[in-house]
Write a protein that holds these residues in place. Structure first.
Motif, mmCIF file in Angstrom:
data_model
loop_
_atom_site.group_PDB
_atom_site.id
_atom_site.type_symbol
_atom_site.label_atom_id
_atom_site.label_comp_id
_atom_site.label_asym_id
_atom_site.label_seq_id
_atom_site.Cartn_x
_atom_site.Cartn_y
_atom_site.Cartn_z
ATOM 1 N N ILE A 163 0.841 -1.209 0.000
ATOM 2 C CA ILE A 163 0.000 0.000 0.000
ATOM 3 C C ILE A 163 0.871 1.253 0.000
ATOM 4 N N ARG A 164 1.912 1.267 0.837
ATOM 5 C CA ARG A 164 2.781 2.444 0.896
ATOM 6 C C ARG A 164 3.459 2.703 -0.437
ATOM 7 N N ARG A 165 3.797 1.638 -1.140
ATOM 8 C CA ARG A 165 4.533 1.775 -2.400
ATOM 9 C C ARG A 165 3.625 2.002 -3.607
ATOM 10 N N SER A 166 2.352 2.103 -3.388
ATOM 11 C CA SER A 166 1.405 2.276 -4.496
ATOM 12 C C SER A 166 1.377 3.704 -5.031
ATOM 13 N N LYS A 167 1.973 4.619 -4.289
ATOM 14 C CA LYS A 167 1.993 6.040 -4.651
ATOM 15 C C LYS A 167 0.624 6.688 -4.594
ATOM 16 N N THR A 168 -0.319 6.052 -3.945
ATOM 17 C CA THR A 168 -1.619 6.694 -3.757
ATOM 18 C C THR A 168 -1.577 7.555 -2.515
ATOM 19 N N PRO A 169 -2.298 8.681 -2.484
ATOM 20 C CA PRO A 169 -2.333 9.505 -1.280
ATOM 21 C C PRO A 169 -2.798 8.701 -0.065
ATOM 22 N N GLN A 170 -2.092 8.852 1.042
ATOM 23 C CA GLN A 170 -2.403 8.119 2.270
ATOM 24 C C GLN A 170 -1.852 8.866 3.470
ATOM 25 N N THR A 171 -2.466 8.624 4.601
ATOM 26 C CA THR A 171 -2.027 9.277 5.829
ATOM 27 C C THR A 171 -2.241 8.341 7.001
ATOM 28 N N VAL A 172 -1.340 8.411 7.970
ATOM 29 C CA VAL A 172 -1.459 7.621 9.197
ATOM 30 C C VAL A 172 -1.234 8.550 10.382
ATOM 31 N N ILE A 173 -2.218 8.625 11.258
ATOM 32 C CA ILE A 173 -2.152 9.509 12.428
ATOM 33 C C ILE A 173 -2.122 8.644 13.681
ATOM 34 N N LEU A 174 -1.014 8.699 14.400
ATOM 35 C CA LEU A 174 -0.881 7.955 15.646
ATOM 36 C C LEU A 174 -1.152 8.880 16.823
ATOM 37 N N ILE A 175 -2.140 8.529 17.635
ATOM 38 C CA ILE A 175 -2.471 9.289 18.843
ATOM 39 C C ILE A 175 -2.002 8.462 20.025
ATOM 40 N N GLY A 176 -0.806 8.804 20.534
ATOM 41 C CA GLY A 176 -0.239 8.049 21.644
ATOM 42 C C GLY A 176 -1.098 8.127 22.888
ATOM 43 N N PRO A 177 -0.906 7.189 23.838
ATOM 44 C CA PRO A 177 -1.770 7.152 25.019
ATOM 45 C C PRO A 177 -1.871 8.465 25.789
ATOM 46 N N GLU A 178 -0.764 9.168 25.989
ATOM 47 C CA GLU A 178 -0.841 10.428 26.742
ATOM 48 C C GLU A 178 -1.758 11.426 26.043
ATOM 49 N N ARG A 179 -1.564 11.588 24.735
ATOM 50 C CA ARG A 179 -2.405 12.507 23.969
ATOM 51 C C ARG A 179 -3.837 11.990 23.909
ATOM 52 N N TYR A 180 -3.999 10.696 23.734
ATOM 53 C CA TYR A 180 -5.329 10.089 23.698
ATOM 54 C C TYR A 180 -6.090 10.393 24.981
ATOM 55 N N ASN A 181 -5.441 10.224 26.122
ATOM 56 C CA ASN A 181 -6.113 10.464 27.407
ATOM 57 C C ASN A 181 -6.509 11.925 27.566
ATOM 58 N N GLN A 182 -5.663 12.826 27.072
ATOM 59 C CA GLN A 182 -6.007 14.246 27.114
ATOM 60 C C GLN A 182 -7.225 14.543 26.243
ATOM 61 N N LEU A 183 -7.241 13.950 25.034
ATOM 62 C CA LEU A 183 -8.350 14.186 24.121
ATOM 63 C C LEU A 183 -9.648 13.565 24.640
ATOM 64 N N PHE A 184 -9.533 12.380 25.242
ATOM 65 C CA PHE A 184 -10.741 11.747 25.774
ATOM 66 C C PHE A 184 -11.345 12.602 26.885
ATOM 67 N N GLU A 185 -10.497 13.174 27.710
ATOM 68 C CA GLU A 185 -10.996 14.045 28.779
ATOM 69 C C GLU A 185 -11.661 15.287 28.183
ATOM 70 N N LYS A 186 -11.099 15.791 27.096
ATOM 71 C CA LYS A 186 -11.656 16.984 26.451
ATOM 72 C C LYS A 186 -12.999 16.688 25.793
ATOM 73 N N PHE A 187 -13.076 15.581 25.022
ATOM 74 C CA PHE A 187 -14.285 15.275 24.256
ATOM 75 C C PHE A 187 -15.354 14.574 25.082
ATOM 76 N N GLY A 188 -14.943 13.813 26.067
ATOM 77 C CA GLY A 188 -15.909 13.183 26.960
ATOM 78 C C GLY A 188 -16.449 11.846 26.513
ATOM 79 N N ASN A 189 -16.231 11.476 25.242
ATOM 80 C CA ASN A 189 -16.631 10.129 24.805
ATOM 81 C C ASN A 189 -15.822 9.717 23.578
ATOM 82 N N LEU A 190 -15.818 8.401 23.330
ATOM 83 C CA LEU A 190 -14.969 7.846 22.279
ATOM 84 C C LEU A 190 -15.430 8.255 20.890
ATOM 85 N N ASN A 191 -16.729 8.329 20.653
ATOM 86 C CA ASN A 191 -17.207 8.675 19.318
ATOM 87 C C ASN A 191 -16.740 10.051 18.867
ATOM 88 N N LYS A 192 -16.755 11.007 19.765
ATOM 89 C CA LYS A 192 -16.285 12.349 19.408
ATOM 90 C C LYS A 192 -14.783 12.357 19.158
#
Length: 320
Positions: A163-192
């Protein structure tokens, strides 16, 4: 101790012949398939999460509980589908006619998917991939499918490389646990939080393929939740969510890229901690969490785990 951050991949490679086929089944079709396999002297065995698996020569047939659905892999796949699965079980001839029955799979669009949302340890990873007719055909030939149907990390990485070598546009966003926990506290639920991650992936892809008309993901919330999270670049897109969206080649490719980055983080962090971090949210996960807290203090969980999980409260509660 450092942890991997967010990464975007773009990349090209020739595609191998088809080697995997997936189809949903009704309970009645599951029984018809079992009878057909027995009649052809397939050897049956039990495996986790499957109703049954069967093997004959180099052809493997697995029927998964979730769905249910059948996954066929190996040598002789096309003959098995043409002469057994379709006429005796499915009752219709669709193999090789994706572009007739499901033309939307081959129209230009983004596919978005995530990995890690059900795992106590590790990040949430959201990925997005653009496909059109040419790219979808390449991914189909390569055996690109929902990462949950792929039985080994090695195979996930092999497909991710394609997939990476296909030259098609692609993106991967990693939200590490520390950032994830901050965002979960901000949004209040997983769907948001998921909507925020999907929106960021769509925005990234819009910057790479601005003329794309549509984005597709698995159903997890009302489309308006993602729409509200989009910024200027993505607001002109048609957003679509549906169940089993991973059957789409763009979404399947996104699921593979997300899964690869998740397992890479888990492997790297396990090495840094000197403890093998398990996936999921099992009793083993809780035991490893207790080991980490005993050795490194309760603050370690916010760095390596999703602390809104009940597991965190159970592990930390015994310290009070």
């Amino acid at each position: 101790m450092s942890f991997p951050g967010a990464i975007r991949y773009v990349g090209l490679q020739s595609m191998p012949s088809p080697s995997v086929y997936t189809s949903p089944l009704t309970p009645g079709q599951v029984q018809l398939l079992r009878e057909a396999l027995v009649a052809q002297n397939f050897e049956f065995e039990e495996k986790p999460y499957t109703i049954f698996t069967a093997r004959k020569d180099r052809l493997n047939v697995a029927v998964y509980e979730k769905g249910p659905k059948v996954v066929v892999q190996g040598k002789g796949l096309e003959d098995f589908i043409t002469f057994t699965l379709e006429p005796q079980v499915l009752g219709e001839a669709r193999f090789g006619y994706d572009e007739v029955f499901e033309p939307e799979k081959f129209a230009p669009h983004f596919g978005i998917d995530e990995s890690g949302k059900g795992d106590f340890f590790g990040p949430l990873v959201v990925a997005g991939v653009y496909t059109d007719e040419r790219i979808a055909r390449e991914f189909k030939a390569a055996g690109v499918q929902d990462s949950k149907n792929i039985g080994s990390d090695k195979k996930v990485r092999e497909l991710a490389t394609i997939i990476r070598r296909s030259k098609t546009p692609q993106t991967v966003i990693l939200i590490g646990p520390e950032r994830y926990n901050q965002l979960f506290e901000k949004f209040g639920n997983l769907n948001k939080l998921l909507a925020w991650g999907h929106a960021r992936a769509i925005e990234n892809l819009c910057g790479l393929q601005p003329d794309c008309p549509r984005a597709l993901s698995d159903k997890f919330a009302n489309e308006h939740v993602i729409q509200r999270a989009l910024m200027e670049k993505g607001r002109g897109l048609v957003l679509e969510q549906r169940t089993k969206a991973e059957s789409d080649y763009a979404v399947a490719a996104a699921s593979i890229l997300a899964r690869e980055k998740f397992i890479d983080w888990m492997d790297k962090t396990s090495e840094e901690l000197g403890v093998k971090i398990p996936r999921g949210a099992s009793a083993q996960v809780k035991a490893v969490a207790r080991t980490l807290v005993d050795g490194r203090g309760p603050e370690i969980l916010s760095k390596v785990a999703k602390t809104h999980f009940k597991t965190a409260a159970e592990v930390l509660g015994r310290l009070l």
